[in-house]
Design an enzyme around this catalytic site. Sequence first.
Site: not given
Ligand code: TNX
Length: 546
Positions: A198, A269, A333
């Site tokens: 990450d 990420h 994301e």
């Molecule tokens: C979303 S769940 C994310 C993570 C974060 C998390 C915190 C997901 C696929 N991505 O990168 O750590 O929220 O709740």
Amino acid sequence: MNKFFLCLFTLLLLNAELHAQFNIIPQPLEVINTSKGSFNLSDRTPIVFKQQGLGKSASFLNAYLSQFYGFNLKQSKATAQGIYLRLNHKPESSKAAETNHTTGNYSLEVKKEGIFISAATEEGVFYGVQTLIQLLDPNSKDKTLAVPFVKIKDEPRFQYRGMHLDVARHFSTVSFVKKYIDYLALHKMNYFHWHLTDDQGWRIEIKKYPKLTELGSKRKGTITGFLPGNGNTNIPHGGFYTQEEIKAIVKYAADRYITVIPEIEMPGHASAALTAYSYLGCTGGPYKVQETFGVFDEVFCAGNEQTFTFFQDVIDEVAALFPAKYIHIGGDECPKTSWKKCPKCQQRMKDHQLKDEHELQSYFVQRMEKYINKKGKSIIGWDEILEGGLAPNATVMSWRGEDGGIEAAKQKHYAIMTPGNYMYFDYAQTAKRDSLTMPGLTTLEKVYSYEPIPAGLPAQYRKYILGAQANVWTEYMNNPSKIEYMIFPRMSALSEVVWSSKESRDWTSFQSRLKQQFNRYQLWGTNYYKDALENSRKSPAFQGHF
Ligand code: TNX
């Protein structure tokens, strides 16, 4: 008629009573209280089994007995009173099983003549051993344990029963990861989703790209307080697993019938990897291993061929380390900001007639999927991989609610349910906010109430829901004790959601059985949220941020 219902009701209550007195979590399919009495288990009790594979179950039991009760059992061929582990090779029945491929049925009988655990599969015997462990008094200081007479028939409801752990935001040591795997085993879970890369750290050694761990596994500090933070620890944080360590963990998990699914995040990420190899980004940097959390615009360049060469090389090494059928490629994301400005990404879109950056993300994922499929493996991705078109064989992990899972199932793709408001163990477990957490609220009762098959999903698609998983993102968990606090007792509730039959789910009975589970936590020396029973009932409806 009324009398009939009264009778039925009394019978049901009685049944719940009988179950409750054994305090087994997750609740088995059938528990029959045969007769009063118990079998005395001590270091004089032999453990008897023929097939070598059953040695894993015997070793687990022995390790547990020596660690927590100070004695263990000798393997013997004797036919005296003992513990008998057996493979009976009968085909699996699948009464309660929602999906076709649930394995792990077992039967357990404790009687005067001994303790008999039999199953069609090795993992079934292993689950029988987990149930036996729960029949042992966690408060006993004796070297002879009275195991109550009982007859149990059991089988898992879902084939995917998972827990995830993020070791990128905060690193967990090899010894804690093993402990975590033991916690999974004790709850009859069978998948460990290991979030290895990450923005805040790259945690897996890749021989061809040594800088990933030399540079990408270290950051200079970490924010303090909730995002965006009120300061910085200025304490370097780092850590990674060598390939040897990874192999050892994979074996440790396999000995407990747990499959490890590695997650290598792409195309977002990416900060830690870009810090090590800046040519993999659209701008060339400068980049840094992030000290704060959230979502970052710096992502892998989708227009640069070298990005794909890099990931293919990484996947070559990852695929060799993890025997799992799945590789998780993240996919969540990924902001499109840098792709919009990047000439190479724009060129790629033109060349492949991709109408927007979502389709470019899809191109990225599908190209990697093809490569991974060629190695005989399948991909899992977070539900963003649905955007711009799903890769042909992908399994979707539904985290932004259940819609992603529903959509995937309707497209006849497998899905694993991890919706934020039920399955995020990084959210607070009490409205009183007893520590720094992500801003959602996921009480014990909320976890317990989760039904992995979405209500509106038409029957013909239900088989595509493989099961469920809780996610443990560690932005605000920087030590093992905090992780334990966040997972217990919610993980015990989850185990029942994914293992027990839908009909047997009963919050009142669970609460009463959980009291004994608390004694087990104490025996294990684990941290846990001690007021969960009090505060779960009182907490208000969900107020999470999704
Ligand atoms: C979303 S769940 C994310 C993570 C974060 C998390 C915190 C997901 C696929 N991505 O990168 O750590 O929220 O709740």
